[in-house]
Scaffold this motif. Structure first.
Motif, PDB file in Angstrom:
ATOM      1  N   MET A  48     -70.882 -63.773  54.358  1.00 25.06           N
ATOM      2  CA  MET A  48     -71.132 -63.646  52.923  1.00 25.06           C
ATOM      3  C   MET A  48     -72.271 -64.574  52.514  1.00 25.06           C
ATOM      4  O   MET A  48     -72.100 -65.775  52.390  1.00 25.06           O
ATOM      5  N   GLY A  49     -73.465 -64.044  52.341  1.00 27.15           N
ATOM      6  CA  GLY A  49     -74.624 -64.819  51.944  1.00 27.15           C
ATOM      7  C   GLY A  49     -75.417 -65.365  53.099  1.00 27.15           C
ATOM      8  O   GLY A  49     -76.565 -65.735  52.941  1.00 27.15           O
ATOM      9  N   GLU A  50     -74.835 -65.484  54.314  1.00 29.69           N
ATOM     10  CA  GLU A  50     -75.519 -65.984  55.486  1.00 29.69           C
ATOM     11  C   GLU A  50     -75.221 -65.081  56.668  1.00 29.69           C
ATOM     12  O   GLU A  50     -74.179 -64.424  56.731  1.00 29.69           O
ATOM     13  N   LEU A  51     -76.139 -65.053  57.616  1.00 35.25           N
ATOM     14  CA  LEU A  51     -75.971 -64.219  58.799  1.00 35.25           C
ATOM     15  C   LEU A  51     -75.678 -65.098  60.007  1.00 35.25           C
ATOM     16  O   LEU A  51     -76.316 -66.132  60.207  1.00 35.25           O
ATOM     17  N   PHE A  52     -74.699 -64.699  60.815  1.00 33.34           N
ATOM     18  CA  PHE A  52     -74.329 -65.420  62.014  1.00 33.34           C
ATOM     19  C   PHE A  52     -74.226 -64.424  63.162  1.00 33.34           C
ATOM     20  O   PHE A  52     -74.027 -63.223  62.949  1.00 33.34           O
ATOM     21  N   CYS A  53     -74.330 -64.932  64.360  1.00 33.92           N
ATOM     22  CA  CYS A  53     -74.082 -64.070  65.509  1.00 33.92           C
ATOM     23  C   CYS A  53     -72.610 -63.681  65.527  1.00 33.92           C
ATOM     24  O   CYS A  53     -71.783 -64.309  64.870  1.00 33.92           O
ATOM     25  N   ALA A  54     -72.278 -62.635  66.277  1.00 41.96           N
ATOM     26  CA  ALA A  54     -70.904 -62.123  66.270  1.00 41.96           C
ATOM     27  C   ALA A  54     -69.909 -63.184  66.717  1.00 41.96           C
ATOM     28  O   ALA A  54     -68.811 -63.311  66.164  1.00 41.96           O
ATOM     29  N   THR A  55     -70.290 -63.981  67.721  1.00 43.59           N
ATOM     30  CA  THR A  55     -69.391 -65.015  68.230  1.00 43.59           C
ATOM     31  C   THR A  55     -69.149 -66.095  67.181  1.00 43.59           C
ATOM     32  O   THR A  55     -68.012 -66.520  66.952  1.00 43.59           O
ATOM     33  N   CYS A  56     -70.219 -66.512  66.505  1.00 44.01           N
ATOM     34  CA  CYS A  56     -70.077 -67.553  65.478  1.00 44.01           C
ATOM     35  C   CYS A  56     -69.309 -67.030  64.266  1.00 44.01           C
ATOM     36  O   CYS A  56     -68.476 -67.745  63.694  1.00 44.01           O
ATOM     37  N   ALA A  57     -69.610 -65.798  63.874  1.00 42.91           N
ATOM     38  CA  ALA A  57     -68.953 -65.235  62.691  1.00 42.91           C
ATOM     39  C   ALA A  57     -67.453 -65.107  62.877  1.00 42.91           C
ATOM     40  O   ALA A  57     -66.694 -65.116  61.909  1.00 42.91           O
ATOM     41  N   TYR A  97     -65.746 -69.115  56.694  1.00 41.54           N
ATOM     42  CA  TYR A  97     -64.514 -69.591  56.075  1.00 41.54           C
ATOM     43  C   TYR A  97     -64.161 -68.841  54.802  1.00 41.54           C
ATOM     44  O   TYR A  97     -62.973 -68.676  54.479  1.00 41.54           O
ATOM     45  N   LEU A  98     -65.149 -68.375  54.045  1.00 41.49           N
ATOM     46  CA  LEU A  98     -64.844 -67.640  52.822  1.00 41.49           C
ATOM     47  C   LEU A  98     -64.184 -66.300  53.127  1.00 41.49           C
ATOM     48  O   LEU A  98     -63.270 -65.879  52.417  1.00 41.49           O
ATOM     49  N   GLU A  99     -64.640 -65.634  54.184  1.00 41.00           N
ATOM     50  CA  GLU A  99     -64.027 -64.367  54.565  1.00 41.00           C
ATOM     51  C   GLU A  99     -62.595 -64.590  55.059  1.00 41.00           C
ATOM     52  O   GLU A  99     -61.696 -63.803  54.750  1.00 41.00           O
ATOM     53  N   VAL A 100     -62.378 -65.661  55.803  1.00 41.48           N
ATOM     54  CA  VAL A 100     -61.019 -65.980  56.246  1.00 41.48           C
ATOM     55  C   VAL A 100     -60.131 -66.269  55.041  1.00 41.48           C
ATOM     56  O   VAL A 100     -58.980 -65.808  54.965  1.00 41.48           O
ATOM     57  N   PHE A 101     -60.667 -67.016  54.092  1.00 42.59           N
ATOM     58  CA  PHE A 101     -59.924 -67.332  52.868  1.00 42.59           C
ATOM     59  C   PHE A 101     -59.569 -66.049  52.120  1.00 42.59           C
ATOM     60  O   PHE A 101     -58.435 -65.891  51.635  1.00 42.59           O
ATOM     61  N   ARG A 102     -60.516 -65.122  52.025  1.00 46.18           N
ATOM     62  CA  ARG A 102     -60.256 -63.854  51.328  1.00 46.18           C
ATOM     63  C   ARG A 102     -59.177 -63.053  52.042  1.00 46.18           C
ATOM     64  O   ARG A 102     -58.255 -62.525  51.407  1.00 46.18           O
ATOM     65  N   GLN A 103     -59.262 -62.956  53.356  1.00 44.01           N
ATOM     66  CA  GLN A 103     -58.296 -62.169  54.107  1.00 44.01           C
ATOM     67  C   GLN A 103     -56.891 -62.758  54.021  1.00 44.01           C
ATOM     68  O   GLN A 103     -55.902 -62.007  53.973  1.00 44.01           O
ATOM     69  N   GLU A 104     -56.795 -64.080  53.994  1.00 45.30           N
ATOM     70  CA  GLU A 104     -55.480 -64.717  53.915  1.00 45.30           C
ATOM     71  C   GLU A 104     -54.777 -64.414  52.596  1.00 45.30           C
ATOM     72  O   GLU A 104     -53.540 -64.399  52.540  1.00 45.30           O
ATOM     73  N   ARG A 105     -55.536 -64.165  51.537  1.00 43.69           N
ATOM     74  CA  ARG A 105     -54.956 -63.933  50.216  1.00 43.69           C
ATOM     75  C   ARG A 105     -55.001 -62.481  49.791  1.00 43.69           C
ATOM     76  O   ARG A 105     -54.512 -62.140  48.724  1.00 43.69           O
ATOM     77  N   TRP A 106     -55.568 -61.621  50.626  1.00 45.13           N
ATOM     78  CA  TRP A 106     -55.710 -60.201  50.313  1.00 45.13           C
ATOM     79  C   TRP A 106     -54.327 -59.549  50.278  1.00 45.13           C
ATOM     80  O   TRP A 106     -53.625 -59.486  51.269  1.00 45.13           O
ATOM     81  N   GLY A 107     -53.928 -59.052  49.116  1.00 41.71           N
ATOM     82  CA  GLY A 107     -52.641 -58.380  48.982  1.00 41.71           C
ATOM     83  C   GLY A 107     -51.441 -59.301  48.941  1.00 41.71           C
ATOM     84  O   GLY A 107     -50.300 -58.825  48.939  1.00 41.71           O
ATOM     85  N   GLN A 108     -51.666 -60.629  48.897  1.00 40.87           N
ATOM     86  CA  GLN A 108     -50.570 -61.600  48.868  1.00 40.87           C
ATOM     87  C   GLN A 108     -50.306 -62.046  47.429  1.00 40.87           C
ATOM     88  O   GLN A 108     -51.237 -62.352  46.692  1.00 40.87           O
ATOM     89  N   ARG A 109     -49.057 -62.088  47.046  1.00 44.19           N
ATOM     90  CA  ARG A 109     -48.710 -62.484  45.684  1.00 44.19           C
ATOM     91  C   ARG A 109     -49.171 -63.911  45.399  1.00 44.19           C
ATOM     92  O   ARG A 109     -49.115 -64.783  46.251  1.00 44.19           O
ATOM     93  N   ASP A 110     -49.592 -64.107  44.167  1.00 46.59           N
ATOM     94  CA  ASP A 110     -50.054 -65.422  43.740  1.00 46.59           C
ATOM     95  C   ASP A 110     -49.111 -65.976  42.683  1.00 46.59           C
ATOM     96  O   ASP A 110     -48.081 -65.377  42.361  1.00 46.59           O
ATOM     97  N   ALA A 111     -49.461 -67.135  42.145  1.00 52.39           N
ATOM     98  CA  ALA A 111     -48.623 -67.770  41.127  1.00 52.39           C
ATOM     99  C   ALA A 111     -48.497 -66.909  39.884  1.00 52.39           C
ATOM    100  O   ALA A 111     -47.445 -66.896  39.222  1.00 52.39           O
ATOM    101  N   ASN A 112     -49.554 -66.175  39.545  1.00 50.21           N
ATOM    102  CA  ASN A 112     -49.490 -65.311  38.370  1.00 50.21           C
ATOM    103  C   ASN A 112     -48.449 -64.214  38.543  1.00 50.21           C
ATOM    104  O   ASN A 112     -47.763 -63.837  37.581  1.00 50.21           O
ATOM    105  N   ALA A 113     -48.333 -63.672  39.745  1.00 50.39           N
ATOM    106  CA  ALA A 113     -47.336 -62.626  39.993  1.00 50.39           C
ATOM    107  C   ALA A 113     -45.930 -63.169  39.763  1.00 50.39           C
ATOM    108  O   ALA A 113     -45.076 -62.489  39.163  1.00 50.39           O
TER     109      ALA A 113
END
Length: 228
Positions: free
Chosen positions: A1-10, A17-33
């Motif tokens: 997201m915003g930067e390019l990395f090789c497949a191994t680094c990505a 880390y932002l993509e990992v953060f997004r995936q960890e919370r994707w479809g998971q209930r939050d405090a608002n729920a």
């Protein structure tokens, strides 16, 4: 997201880390729920009370709001905009029955519902895309150097509660040592860590003055009481 990395680094979570953060919370209930779930239980109780008091005109409104709350907790797509529309429709209905006072309550509920609707974390729960800027802000809020964030909170609390002073100082030092702008992901919040330390030291001086001055004064009075 915003930067390019090789497949191994990505593939490394500390890099992308932002993509990992997004995936960890994707479809998971939050405090608002869970907040909506608590409000829904309250509405169930109000609906039962309305039945008991034979306020039949109010029962359909409350049961409709309960349905929206349950659907929101289950992550149904239509419940997210429905959460915003519910206080609008309910406010108009309740105002026609009980007067302007109901409109004030409905307006406050609308503001709260709108904040939940726009919240980036809630949008991740509903599997909706979030911009990189919003995702980074959410990551900073929830993940980035929590020690420094807690140090600031403890520092503010230590002004009123001296027992929080050691916690503010310890968390502030640990949070400051954790700061590393060159790390991946970057660890920030230096200012909050320093503020926690400064507030802790200020509170220590304040409470030392408040608590120890009478003790010192009493000691001097006893020491020099027999002097001519």
């Amino acid at each position: 997201m915003g930067e390019l990395f090789c497949a191994t680094c990505a593939a490394r979570p500390e890099v992308n880390y932002l993509e990992v953060f997004r995936q960890e919370r994707w479809g998971q209930r939050d405090a608002n729920a869970w907040t909506v779930a608590g409000g829904t239980l309250l509405l169930v109780g109000l609906a039962a009370l309305a039945v008991y008091l034979e306020e039949w005109r109010l029962v359909p409104l409350l049961l409709g709001a309960v349905g929206v709350g349950v659907a929101f907790f289950l992550g149904e797509w239509w419940a997210r905009p429905g959460l915003v529309l519910t206080p609008v429709v309910g406010g108009l209905w309740a105002t026609s029955l009980y007067g302007p006072g109901a409109a004030v309550v409905a307006f406050l509920m609308f503001i709260s519902s709108l904040q939940i609707f726009l919240d980036a974390r809630t949008r991740l729960f509903f599997c909706e895309q979030v911009s990189e800027k919003e995702l980074r802000r959410l990551w900073n809020l929830q993940v980035n150097n929590p020690l420094a964030r807690h140090a600031l909170s403890a520092g503010v609390a230590s002004v009123a509660f001296p027992v929080m002073v050691p916690l503010a100082l310890v968390l502030g030092v640990l949070g400051l040592r954790a700061v590393d702008a060159n790390a991946r992901p970057p660890i920030g919040r230096r200012g909050q860590a320093l503020a926690g330390i400064a507030l802790g030291m200020g509170a220590l001086a304040l409470w030392g003055l408040v608590l120890w001055r009478p003790v010192v004064q009493a000691g001097f009075d006893r020491l020099f009481s027999d002097w001519p």
